[in-house]
Design an enzyme around this catalytic site. Structure first.
Site, PDB file in Angstrom:
ATOM      1  N   ARG A  66     149.436 -70.279 -82.365  1.00  0.00           N
ATOM      2  CA  ARG A  66     149.195 -69.389 -83.496  1.00  0.00           C
ATOM      3  C   ARG A  66     149.638 -67.952 -83.234  1.00  0.00           C
ATOM      4  O   ARG A  66     150.322 -67.337 -84.060  1.00  0.00           O
ATOM      5  CB  ARG A  66     147.686 -69.351 -83.855  1.00  0.00           C
ATOM      6  CG  ARG A  66     147.220 -70.501 -84.686  1.00  0.00           C
ATOM      7  CD  ARG A  66     145.839 -70.921 -84.282  1.00  0.00           C
ATOM      8  NE  ARG A  66     145.915 -71.529 -82.966  1.00  0.00           N
ATOM      9  CZ  ARG A  66     146.181 -72.831 -82.776  1.00  0.00           C
ATOM     10  NH1 ARG A  66     146.291 -73.620 -83.789  1.00  0.00           N
ATOM     11  NH2 ARG A  66     146.293 -73.325 -81.555  1.00  0.00           N
ATOM     12  N   THR A  67     149.200 -67.398 -82.119  1.00  0.00           N
ATOM     13  CA  THR A  67     149.416 -65.962 -81.907  1.00  0.00           C
ATOM     14  C   THR A  67     150.900 -65.644 -81.787  1.00  0.00           C
ATOM     15  O   THR A  67     151.406 -64.716 -82.419  1.00  0.00           O
ATOM     16  CB  THR A  67     148.643 -65.495 -80.660  1.00  0.00           C
ATOM     17  OG1 THR A  67     147.309 -65.989 -80.742  1.00  0.00           O
ATOM     18  CG2 THR A  67     148.615 -63.986 -80.570  1.00  0.00           C
ATOM     19  N   LYS A  96     159.251 -64.915 -59.318  1.00  0.00           N
ATOM     20  CA  LYS A  96     159.761 -64.410 -58.025  1.00  0.00           C
ATOM     21  C   LYS A  96     158.824 -63.362 -57.442  1.00  0.00           C
ATOM     22  O   LYS A  96     159.126 -62.738 -56.441  1.00  0.00           O
ATOM     23  CB  LYS A  96     161.145 -63.779 -58.214  1.00  0.00           C
ATOM     24  CG  LYS A  96     162.197 -64.694 -58.807  1.00  0.00           C
ATOM     25  CD  LYS A  96     163.497 -63.900 -58.990  1.00  0.00           C
ATOM     26  CE  LYS A  96     164.284 -64.426 -60.163  1.00  0.00           C
ATOM     27  NZ  LYS A  96     165.305 -63.467 -60.616  1.00  0.00           N
ATOM     28  N   ARG A 117     150.493 -61.573 -73.832  1.00  0.00           N
ATOM     29  CA  ARG A 117     149.352 -62.438 -73.478  1.00  0.00           C
ATOM     30  C   ARG A 117     149.414 -62.677 -71.978  1.00  0.00           C
ATOM     31  O   ARG A 117     150.466 -63.015 -71.434  1.00  0.00           O
ATOM     32  CB  ARG A 117     149.405 -63.771 -74.222  1.00  0.00           C
ATOM     33  CG  ARG A 117     148.317 -64.734 -73.721  1.00  0.00           C
ATOM     34  CD  ARG A 117     148.145 -65.946 -74.595  1.00  0.00           C
ATOM     35  NE  ARG A 117     147.488 -65.598 -75.842  1.00  0.00           N
ATOM     36  CZ  ARG A 117     147.080 -66.503 -76.734  1.00  0.00           C
ATOM     37  NH1 ARG A 117     147.264 -67.787 -76.510  1.00  0.00           N
ATOM     38  NH2 ARG A 117     146.483 -66.120 -77.842  1.00  0.00           N
ATOM     39  N   HIS A 145     140.648 -60.419 -77.462  1.00  0.00           N
ATOM     40  CA  HIS A 145     141.757 -60.885 -78.304  1.00  0.00           C
ATOM     41  C   HIS A 145     141.650 -60.095 -79.617  1.00  0.00           C
ATOM     42  O   HIS A 145     141.211 -60.612 -80.645  1.00  0.00           O
ATOM     43  CB  HIS A 145     141.601 -62.390 -78.542  1.00  0.00           C
ATOM     44  CG  HIS A 145     142.827 -63.090 -79.056  1.00  0.00           C
ATOM     45  ND1 HIS A 145     143.930 -62.432 -79.561  1.00  0.00           N
ATOM     46  CD2 HIS A 145     143.110 -64.414 -79.163  1.00  0.00           C
ATOM     47  CE1 HIS A 145     144.835 -63.326 -79.935  1.00  0.00           C
ATOM     48  NE2 HIS A 145     144.363 -64.535 -79.709  1.00  0.00           N
TER      49      HIS A 145
HETATM   50  N1   CP Z   1     143.652 -68.558 -81.690  1.00  0.00           N
HETATM   51  C1   CP Z   1     144.653 -68.445 -80.784  1.00  0.00           C
HETATM   52  O1   CP Z   1     144.770 -67.454 -80.062  1.00  0.00           O
HETATM   53  O2   CP Z   1     145.509 -69.507 -80.761  1.00  0.00           O
HETATM   54  P1   CP Z   1     146.757 -69.659 -79.786  1.00  0.00           P
HETATM   55  O3   CP Z   1     146.213 -69.766 -78.375  1.00  0.00           O
HETATM   56  O4   CP Z   1     147.449 -70.913 -80.238  1.00  0.00           O
HETATM   57  O5   CP Z   1     147.622 -68.449 -79.927  1.00  0.00           O
END
Ligand code: CP
Length: 318
Positions: A66-67, A96, A117, A145
């Site tokens: 999703r993100t 590396k 991320r 998040h």
């Molecule tokens: N909700 C969420 O962060 O989904 P993903 O891990 O698929 O990005």
């Protein structure tokens, strides 16, 4: 005549708009992003060309559906382009041994913004410290998040019409679930909300977040009893037990399936309430409840597009 090859152009120092955690989101900024997201949803054409000529790097050291897709779709819909590292751990020079800081310094030379991320708490903040372009967190381990919490607020507002005076139950792995940790803090920016934290004692929300909520005099209740809590909720926010954060598979197995939202749970949830989940789910919501109109989780995932368009527009538009 200035030698344009050696003399850098004069630049006005404007602070970069990083979004590395919920601390960056006061109520005014939350409301700005949600209003902008609603405008993009109402009339997608107003997005056209807003980030034309701009490049976004999406750098993911952990998996995502999703993100990453919604950020990349958002950038394309704003007229910009995307450079993507969907497996930065294995397929960038992190393999590396390159440090996160060096990677960010280098990527910032190619792109106008970075969505990051990373499995380590605080990684987005570390990246922002050395970055020459805006850094937006897409999740830092079991930390936070922030853009998920924004899209969660957007969903609640859209479904229930307000962000205040709500009773919100956050259920599951509150120790490791970064989405609920951020959402709890953002909900506390609005008056009259009550949070019901539903988890086994070992998976309680961390003291760092609970302490901040208490400091903000947030109305807060903790319980282990999902069935007993649902009857007076406006929002039930279910989460996955985060297998990847446990030290052993035995410990994970102890909590897997501890709470499952079934048709029976939905019978107890009020008619006006909604069921949310950041997804992916792994058995903690029975697919039989997907067709219940109160099940909002796929609408919630869709809302990520509008909200991330608004976040990129805020961080990157000139
Ligand atoms: N909700 C969420 O962060 O989904 P993903 O891990 O698929 O990005």
């Amino acid at each position: 005549v200035r030698d344009t090859l050696t003399a850098p152009p004069a630049r006005t120092q404007v602070p970069l708009r990083h979004l590395t955690g919920p601390h960056a989101l006061d109520r005014a900024l939350i409301e700005h992003v949600l209003e902008r997201a609603a405008a993009f949803e109402r009339a997608t054409e107003i997005a056209a060309g807003r980030l034309s000529g701009r490049l976004l790097a999406t750098v993911f050291y952990e998996p995502s559906t999703r993100t990453r897709f919604s950020f990349e779709a958002a950038m394309h819909r704003l007229g910009g382009q995307v450079l993507s590292a969907e497996n930065a751990t294995g397929a960038s020079s992190a393999a590396k041994g390159e440090s996160l800081e060096d990677a960010i310094r280098v990527i910032g030379g190619y792109a106008d913004g970075i969505v990051l991320r990373h499995p380590e708490v605080g990684a987005a903040e570390r990246a922002a410290q050395v970055s020459t372009v805006p850094v937006i967190s897409a999740g830092d381990g079991p930390g936070h998040h922030p853009t998920q919490a924004l899209l969660d607020l957007y969903t609640i507002k859209k479904e229930l019409g307000r962000l205040d005076h709500l009773r919100v139950g956050l259920a599951g792995d509150l120790r490791n679930g970064r989405t609920v940790r951020s959402l709890a803090l953002l909900l506390s920016r609005f008056p009259g909300n009550e949070l019901v934290l539903i988890s086994p004692p070992a998976l309680r929300m961390g003291e760092d977040v609970v302490g901040s909520l208490e400091e903000a005099q947030q109305d807060l209740r903790e319980t282990e009893d999902l069935g007993g809590a649902v009857a007076d909720l406006d929002v039930l926010y279910q989460t996955r037990i985060q297998a990847e954060r446990f030290e052993s598979s035995e410990e994970y197995e102890r909590y897997r399936g501890v709470y499952v939202v079934t048709s029976e749970v939905m019978r107890r949830l009020p008619e006006h309430a909604i069921l949310m989940h950041p997804l992916p789910r792994l058995g903690e919501i029975d697919p039989l409840v997907d067709d219940d109109p109160r099940s909002a989780y796929f609408r919630q995932a869709r809302n990520g597009l509008w909200v991330r368009m608004a976040v990129l527009d805020w961080a990157m538009a000139r």
